[in-house]
Design a protein around this motif. Structure first.
Motif, PDB file in Angstrom:
ATOM      1  N   PRO A 186       0.816  -1.212   0.000  1.00 33.10           N
ATOM      2  CA  PRO A 186       0.000   0.000   0.000  1.00 33.10           C
ATOM      3  C   PRO A 186       0.853   1.268   0.000  1.00 33.10           C
ATOM      4  CG  PRO A 186      -0.918  -1.587   1.515  1.00 33.10           C
ATOM      5  CD  PRO A 186       0.426  -2.122   1.088  1.00 33.10           C
ATOM      6  N   TRP A 187       0.279   2.336  -0.542  1.00 32.86           N
ATOM      7  CA  TRP A 187       0.969   3.609  -0.702  1.00 32.86           C
ATOM      8  C   TRP A 187      -0.063   4.727  -0.640  1.00 32.86           C
ATOM      9  CZ3 TRP A 187      -0.630   6.516  -4.896  1.00 32.86           C
ATOM     10  CH2 TRP A 187      -1.380   5.835  -5.855  1.00 32.86           C
ATOM     11  N   CYS A 188       0.412   5.960  -0.739  1.00 39.14           N
ATOM     12  CA  CYS A 188      -0.499   7.098  -0.828  1.00 39.14           C
ATOM     13  C   CYS A 188       0.232   8.280  -1.444  1.00 39.14           C
ATOM     14  CB  CYS A 188      -1.054   7.477   0.543  1.00 39.14           C
ATOM     15  SG  CYS A 188       0.190   8.131   1.685  1.00 39.14           S
ATOM     16  N   PHE A 189      -0.540   9.249  -1.913  1.00 41.65           N
ATOM     17  CA  PHE A 189       0.022  10.539  -2.307  1.00 41.65           C
ATOM     18  C   PHE A 189       0.302  11.257  -0.993  1.00 41.65           C
ATOM     19  CE2 PHE A 189      -2.635   9.340  -5.928  1.00 41.65           C
ATOM     20  CZ  PHE A 189      -1.696   9.436  -6.948  1.00 41.65           C
ATOM     21  N   THR A 190       1.381  12.020  -0.929  1.00 42.01           N
ATOM     22  CA  THR A 190       1.739  12.660   0.340  1.00 42.01           C
ATOM     23  C   THR A 190       1.293  14.117   0.374  1.00 42.01           C
ATOM     24  OG1 THR A 190       3.908  13.598  -0.172  1.00 42.01           O
ATOM     25  CG2 THR A 190       3.830  11.233   0.280  1.00 42.01           C
ATOM     26  N   THR A 191       1.264  14.680   1.578  1.00 46.80           N
ATOM     27  CA  THR A 191       0.947  16.104   1.729  1.00 46.80           C
ATOM     28  C   THR A 191       2.197  16.959   1.530  1.00 46.80           C
ATOM     29  OG1 THR A 191       1.239  15.883   4.115  1.00 46.80           O
ATOM     30  CG2 THR A 191      -1.021  15.722   3.263  1.00 46.80           C
ATOM     31  N   ASP A 192       3.346  16.326   1.307  1.00 45.41           N
ATOM     32  CA  ASP A 192       4.597  17.037   1.024  1.00 45.41           C
ATOM     33  C   ASP A 192       4.615  17.397  -0.456  1.00 45.41           C
ATOM     34  OD1 ASP A 192       7.186  17.803   0.376  1.00 45.41           O
ATOM     35  OD2 ASP A 192       8.147  16.192   1.527  1.00 45.41           O
ATOM     36  N   PRO A 193       4.620  18.694  -0.789  1.00 43.37           N
ATOM     37  CA  PRO A 193       4.592  19.102  -2.206  1.00 43.37           C
ATOM     38  C   PRO A 193       5.793  18.580  -3.000  1.00 43.37           C
ATOM     39  CG  PRO A 193       4.350  21.010  -0.758  1.00 43.37           C
ATOM     40  CD  PRO A 193       4.629  19.828   0.112  1.00 43.37           C
ATOM     41  N   ASN A 194       6.883  18.222  -2.319  1.00 43.86           N
ATOM     42  CA  ASN A 194       8.079  17.750  -3.014  1.00 43.86           C
ATOM     43  C   ASN A 194       8.160  16.227  -3.130  1.00 43.86           C
ATOM     44  OD1 ASN A 194       9.115  20.424  -3.307  1.00 43.86           O
ATOM     45  ND2 ASN A 194       9.642  20.359  -1.133  1.00 43.86           N
ATOM     46  N   LYS A 195       7.199  15.512  -2.568  1.00 42.43           N
ATOM     47  CA  LYS A 195       7.191  14.050  -2.637  1.00 42.43           C
ATOM     48  C   LYS A 195       5.796  13.614  -3.068  1.00 42.43           C
ATOM     49  CE  LYS A 195       9.184  10.046  -1.625  1.00 42.43           C
ATOM     50  NZ  LYS A 195      10.322   9.550  -2.354  1.00 42.43           N
ATOM     51  N   ARG A 196       5.629  13.249  -4.348  1.00 40.01           N
ATOM     52  CA  ARG A 196       4.308  12.947  -4.907  1.00 40.01           C
ATOM     53  C   ARG A 196       3.627  11.776  -4.183  1.00 40.01           C
ATOM     54  NH1 ARG A 196       0.736  13.672  -8.859  1.00 40.01           N
ATOM     55  NH2 ARG A 196      -0.091  11.912 -10.021  1.00 40.01           N
ATOM     56  N   TRP A 197       4.325  10.647  -4.078  1.00 40.53           N
ATOM     57  CA  TRP A 197       3.738   9.471  -3.424  1.00 40.53           C
ATOM     58  C   TRP A 197       4.836   8.681  -2.736  1.00 40.53           C
ATOM     59  CZ3 TRP A 197       4.949   4.361  -4.433  1.00 40.53           C
ATOM     60  CH2 TRP A 197       5.747   4.128  -5.572  1.00 40.53           C
ATOM     61  N   GLU A 198       4.423   7.780  -1.846  1.00 42.43           N
ATOM     62  CA  GLU A 198       5.388   6.956  -1.136  1.00 42.43           C
ATOM     63  C   GLU A 198       4.682   5.721  -0.578  1.00 42.43           C
ATOM     64  OE1 GLU A 198       9.101   7.868   1.868  1.00 42.43           O
ATOM     65  OE2 GLU A 198       7.295   9.071   2.067  1.00 42.43           O
ATOM     66  N   PHE A 199       5.444   4.637  -0.447  1.00 41.83           N
ATOM     67  CA  PHE A 199       4.899   3.433   0.175  1.00 41.83           C
ATOM     68  C   PHE A 199       4.645   3.680   1.650  1.00 41.83           C
ATOM     69  CE2 PHE A 199       7.255   1.194  -3.328  1.00 41.83           C
ATOM     70  CZ  PHE A 199       6.131   0.671  -3.939  1.00 41.83           C
ATOM     71  N   CYS A 200       3.722   2.907   2.208  1.00 43.46           N
ATOM     72  CA  CYS A 200       3.409   2.983   3.632  1.00 43.46           C
ATOM     73  C   CYS A 200       4.041   1.788   4.339  1.00 43.46           C
ATOM     74  CB  CYS A 200       1.902   2.968   3.844  1.00 43.46           C
ATOM     75  SG  CYS A 200       1.073   4.385   3.082  1.00 43.46           S
ATOM     76  N   ASP A 201       4.341   1.968   5.594  1.00 40.12           N
ATOM     77  CA  ASP A 201       4.980   0.922   6.382  1.00 40.12           C
ATOM     78  C   ASP A 201       3.906   0.136   7.128  1.00 40.12           C
ATOM     79  OD1 ASP A 201       6.942  -0.644   7.462  1.00 40.12           O
ATOM     80  OD2 ASP A 201       7.472   0.772   9.038  1.00 40.12           O
ATOM     81  N   ILE A 202       3.336  -0.849   6.449  1.00 37.98           N
ATOM     82  CA  ILE A 202       2.275  -1.669   7.036  1.00 37.98           C
ATOM     83  C   ILE A 202       2.812  -3.085   7.195  1.00 37.98           C
ATOM     84  CG2 ILE A 202      -0.053  -2.572   6.705  1.00 37.98           C
ATOM     85  CD1 ILE A 202      -0.516  -0.025   4.950  1.00 37.98           C
ATOM     86  N   PRO A 203       2.800  -3.608   8.408  1.00 29.81           N
ATOM     87  CA  PRO A 203       3.354  -4.956   8.612  1.00 29.81           C
ATOM     88  C   PRO A 203       2.488  -6.029   7.957  1.00 29.81           C
ATOM     89  CG  PRO A 203       2.306  -4.173  10.611  1.00 29.81           C
ATOM     90  CD  PRO A 203       2.269  -3.025   9.630  1.00 29.81           C
ATOM     91  N   ARG A 204       3.114  -7.133   7.616  1.00 28.31           N
ATOM     92  CA  ARG A 204       2.375  -8.276   7.091  1.00 28.31           C
ATOM     93  C   ARG A 204       1.656  -8.955   8.253  1.00 28.31           C
ATOM     94  NH1 ARG A 204       3.316  -8.428   1.998  1.00 28.31           N
ATOM     95  NH2 ARG A 204       5.393  -8.106   1.165  1.00 28.31           N
ATOM     96  N   CYS A 205       0.473  -9.482   7.989  1.00 27.86           N
ATOM     97  CA  CYS A 205      -0.290 -10.192   9.010  1.00 27.86           C
ATOM     98  C   CYS A 205       0.427 -11.486   9.358  1.00 27.86           C
ATOM     99  CB  CYS A 205      -1.692 -10.504   8.497  1.00 27.86           C
ATOM    100  SG  CYS A 205      -2.677  -9.037   8.130  1.00 27.86           S
ATOM    101  N   SER A 206       0.227 -11.932  10.580  1.00 28.97           N
ATOM    102  CA  SER A 206       0.867 -13.167  11.023  1.00 28.97           C
ATOM    103  C   SER A 206       0.337 -14.332  10.200  1.00 28.97           C
ATOM    104  CB  SER A 206       0.573 -13.409  12.500  1.00 28.97           C
ATOM    105  OG  SER A 206      -0.769 -13.810  12.670  1.00 28.97           O
ATOM    106  N   LYS A 207       1.111 -15.394  10.164  1.00 28.77           N
ATOM    107  CA  LYS A 207       0.692 -16.568   9.393  1.00 28.77           C
ATOM    108  C   LYS A 207      -0.537 -17.229  10.016  1.00 28.77           C
ATOM    109  CE  LYS A 207       3.905 -19.734  11.635  1.00 28.77           C
ATOM    110  NZ  LYS A 207       5.021 -20.638  11.444  1.00 28.77           N
TER     111      LYS A 207
END
Length: 188
Positions: free
Chosen positions: A111-132
């Motif tokens: 997952p990712w999103c567009f950022t509120t930083d005018p100099n950084k269009r988009w970036e991945f989000c740090d979402i952990p993987r669910c446990s097995k």
């Protein structure tokens, strides 16, 4: 004995086989009629969904994380500032583009999103993987040992190209570097 809840009376409640369901919106959750003559019904032990973790590449992630890997706040999906984009929630109703939550509407590795930083269009989000042990997401359909459609559900064992070359392992980075790794696409 007549049962109050049956597939005939409640065709939209998923009352197939002997699976636990909640056709009457019982506040204690899903239940079923039991095979024990001394106990008519019982509640089922179903694990809670893990909203703050992702399965696979997070295509079905519905959590509320709204910060990127570097800590940038996510831009709301229905906003066009500071970054104009084509991911309008009303145009993609099945992608769950709510608020400014991280999502994966286009099959990226996570997952990712567009950022509120005018100099950084988009970036991945740090979402952990669910446990097995977490309930896995529903499968996207059947898998095949033969070619059907574009082969997106092919799971056979052919590892030789049409020109006779042996396929490089997906987990290897030589001789070709790539990001289509088992870590980035664990369910593919």
């Amino acid at each position: 004995m007549l049962y109050r809840y049956s597939p005939d009376k409640y065709p939209l409640e998923g009352l197939e086989e002997n699976y636990c369901r909640n056709p009457d919106n019982d506040e204690d959750g899903p239940w079923c009629y039991t095979t024990d003559p001394n106990q008519r019904f019982d509640y089922c032990d179903i694990p809670e969904c893990e909203d703050e973790c992702m399965h696979c590449s997070g295509e079905n992630y519905e959590g509320k994380i709204s910060k990127t890997i570097s800590g940038n706040e996510c831009q709301s999906w229905n906003s066009q500032t500071p970054h104009a984009h084509g991911y309008i929630p009303s145009k993609f109703p099945n992608k769950n583009l709510k608020m400014n939550y991280c999502r994966n509407p286009d099959g990226e590795p996570r997952p990712w999103c567009f950022t509120t930083d005018p100099n950084k269009r988009w970036e991945f989000c740090d979402i952990p993987r669910c446990s097995k042990y977490a309930t896995p997401p529903p499968t996207s359909g059947p898998t095949y040992e033969c070619l059907k459609g574009k082969g997106e559900n092919y799971r056979g064992k052919v590892s030789l190209t049409v020109s006779g070359h042996t396929c490089q392992r997906w987990s290897e980075q030589t001789p070709h570097k790539h990001n289509r790794t088992p870590e980035n696409f664990p369910c593919k």
